[in-house]
Design a protein around this motif. Sequence first.
Motif, mmCIF file in Angstrom:
data_model
loop_
_atom_site.group_PDB
_atom_site.id
_atom_site.type_symbol
_atom_site.label_atom_id
_atom_site.label_comp_id
_atom_site.label_asym_id
_atom_site.label_seq_id
_atom_site.Cartn_x
_atom_site.Cartn_y
_atom_site.Cartn_z
ATOM 1 N N LEU A 74 -5.540 0.678 0.902
ATOM 2 C CA LEU A 74 -5.185 1.764 0.573
ATOM 3 C C LEU A 74 -5.852 2.662 1.320
ATOM 4 C CD1 LEU A 74 -4.751 1.902 -3.447
ATOM 5 C CD2 LEU A 74 -2.629 1.726 -1.570
ATOM 6 N N VAL A 75 -7.209 2.904 1.495
ATOM 7 C CA VAL A 75 -7.841 3.828 2.078
ATOM 8 C C VAL A 75 -7.792 3.564 3.675
ATOM 9 C CG1 VAL A 75 -9.517 4.248 0.442
ATOM 10 C CG2 VAL A 75 -10.046 2.658 2.114
ATOM 11 N N ARG A 76 -7.453 2.509 4.075
ATOM 12 C CA ARG A 76 -6.992 2.335 5.626
ATOM 13 C C ARG A 76 -5.570 2.521 6.006
ATOM 14 N NH1 ARG A 76 -10.766 -1.941 4.587
ATOM 15 N NH2 ARG A 76 -8.867 -3.664 4.507
ATOM 16 N N HIS A 77 -4.752 2.827 5.012
ATOM 17 C CA HIS A 77 -3.272 2.947 5.248
ATOM 18 C C HIS A 77 -3.060 4.107 5.855
ATOM 19 C CE1 HIS A 77 1.005 3.134 4.282
ATOM 20 N NE2 HIS A 77 0.968 1.872 4.417
ATOM 21 N N ARG A 78 -2.064 4.016 6.648
ATOM 22 C CA ARG A 78 -1.735 5.346 7.682
ATOM 23 C C ARG A 78 -1.177 6.480 6.767
ATOM 24 N NH1 ARG A 78 2.382 1.767 8.047
ATOM 25 N NH2 ARG A 78 4.485 2.425 7.569
ATOM 26 N N ASP A 79 -0.627 6.263 5.511
ATOM 27 C CA ASP A 79 -0.429 7.388 4.659
ATOM 28 C C ASP A 79 -1.361 7.954 3.661
ATOM 29 O OD1 ASP A 79 2.291 6.877 5.713
ATOM 30 O OD2 ASP A 79 2.817 5.745 3.932
ATOM 31 N N PHE A 80 -2.498 7.286 3.959
ATOM 32 C CA PHE A 80 -3.564 7.704 2.945
ATOM 33 C C PHE A 80 -4.153 9.397 3.133
ATOM 34 C CE2 PHE A 80 -7.883 8.326 1.503
ATOM 35 C CZ PHE A 80 -8.051 7.906 0.455
ATOM 36 N N PRO B 200 0.751 -1.255 -0.052
ATOM 37 C CA PRO B 200 0.014 -0.077 0.231
ATOM 38 C C PRO B 200 1.052 1.244 0.010
ATOM 39 C CG PRO B 200 -0.932 -1.543 1.582
ATOM 40 C CD PRO B 200 0.437 -2.243 1.014
ATOM 41 N N SER B 201 1.836 1.186 0.821
ATOM 42 C CA SER B 201 2.809 2.567 0.735
ATOM 43 C C SER B 201 3.500 2.977 -0.428
ATOM 44 C CB SER B 201 3.805 2.285 1.945
ATOM 45 O OG SER B 201 4.757 1.240 1.756
ATOM 46 N N LEU B 202 4.017 1.592 -1.362
ATOM 47 C CA LEU B 202 4.714 1.802 -2.481
ATOM 48 C C LEU B 202 3.601 2.379 -3.882
ATOM 49 C CD1 LEU B 202 7.019 1.660 -4.411
ATOM 50 C CD2 LEU B 202 6.345 -0.901 -4.592
ATOM 51 N N ILE B 203 2.355 1.800 -3.551
ATOM 52 C CA ILE B 203 1.294 2.056 -4.345
ATOM 53 C C ILE B 203 0.929 3.682 -4.054
ATOM 54 C CG2 ILE B 203 -1.031 2.034 -5.009
ATOM 55 C CD1 ILE B 203 -0.810 -1.031 -4.499
#
Length: 505
Positions: free
Chosen positions: A263-269, A238-241
Amino acid sequence: MIIDLLEESVEKYRGKIAVCCDERNMTYGELYIRILKLSEELTAKGVKKGDHVALLLANSIEFILSFFAVNRCGGIIIPVYVNTGANKLVSIVNFCDIKFIISSKQYQDVYNAVTREVCLKMQSIFSVNEDGITECITLAEAPPLQEKVYESSECSNCHDLAVILFSSGTTGIPKGVMLSNNNITSNAKAISDYLRLSPDDKVLLVKNINHASSITGEMLISLYNGCSLYLTGDLPTPSLILQLMRKKGITVFFAVPSILFTLVRHRDFKSCCFEKLRIMNFYGACIGCEEIKMLHEKFPRVNLIYSYGLTEASPRVTYLEGEELIKRQGSSGKAIKDIELFIVDEAGNFQGPGSVGEIAVKGPNVMLGYYKNSELTKKVLGDGLLHTGDYGYRDEEGFLYVMGRKDNLIIQSGKNVYPEEIEKVLGSCSGIAEALVRGESDSFLGQKITAYLVAEDESSTELREVLLHCRQNLEDYKVPREVYFVAALEKNPNGKTVRNQEIKI
């Protein structure tokens, strides 16, 4: 020929970036010159019209070069997943009558299995990079060298077999789906018709490139429309995407729902800006209305598009976009250009609006058949229609609603239940990341509905909340009899949940 799609863009956009993989860029002109060179090398090594050529390559420029080079030679392309086990690879090589393997040195441990076993038709294994063949392992005497590379018009016609793809089904052993040049090119053009891409678009491909959706629906439509295609050989975390979308200014993104929700749950979103993203096309599993609304909230300026299809249809069949996704809850949309949809009963009779039956497809995208399986081919294509194995219905306006796989049907106490409907409801329950529903054997009920859930975190959801959500959104007989929380659910290489996986409770 499939390569004709690329040649149209080469004429128009020769100096434009065609593909970028891990900071390696190649223009349309450079890409085409290298394809010509590789096709000449392959011909000199004995590859000719009709030969079966396996591509044992990950997401890379080398895959794209090899794909088009083999097509230009008139060979039959057979993409193979790079993490295939040694014994499985040998069985694929023998079953598919593969003569040549194109790979790279990093997968030497994988393809070496072929050199140690009896593979009756194998002749050579080629290692390639972006400059051409770097090494050739000869396993059998090659035919005499040919003096020229056949021109596209000489080596094949549009109805010749071009690609054998393994279906990405989640319920059994994959089947070899035979697709012609016309099957694939017609579908790529029909997908382009509804996506309305432009040469300014930057397309991100992160799914495994060996599948129909990645090849036709992402790689080919990008290159056909003069876009810049971005891919990575690294594990698409997810972070790479998110990093690629931000850094490269991605405008078009394709994904299965599980990737989107990750993706939407990732901390960087929250820190990401998607101001250039304009199209997000998802497929592989239909999702519920609440999840659609959530995606609209997360990507307010993006045109969300859901597509339904199957490998046997090259693969795209229908699409639904924008506000229609919410307006027509649960629909998979209307047929794409040049494709007809039918609903048929068990006797093969056409059904009218609102009547449930098997979904059948007719169009230039429909496969030639299954490799070495004439019995199944006749069953699926016997009456001139592609019988998808999916059940559903169409409304008065022609919008398709897919209820589930015929093979997945659960019969509990004499009632037919499609697990996909329950999975949608469970997926819309707060705190649930993933859901798998199956019919498990039961001496009293025949089958009992059993759900396996992955929670977003350990304290996010309680069982009583899940059951209450189901009772509020399903008929009582569709509420799961048993519910288990598990750490993870197995996925196939295309990101779909494996339905018949062994689950330890």
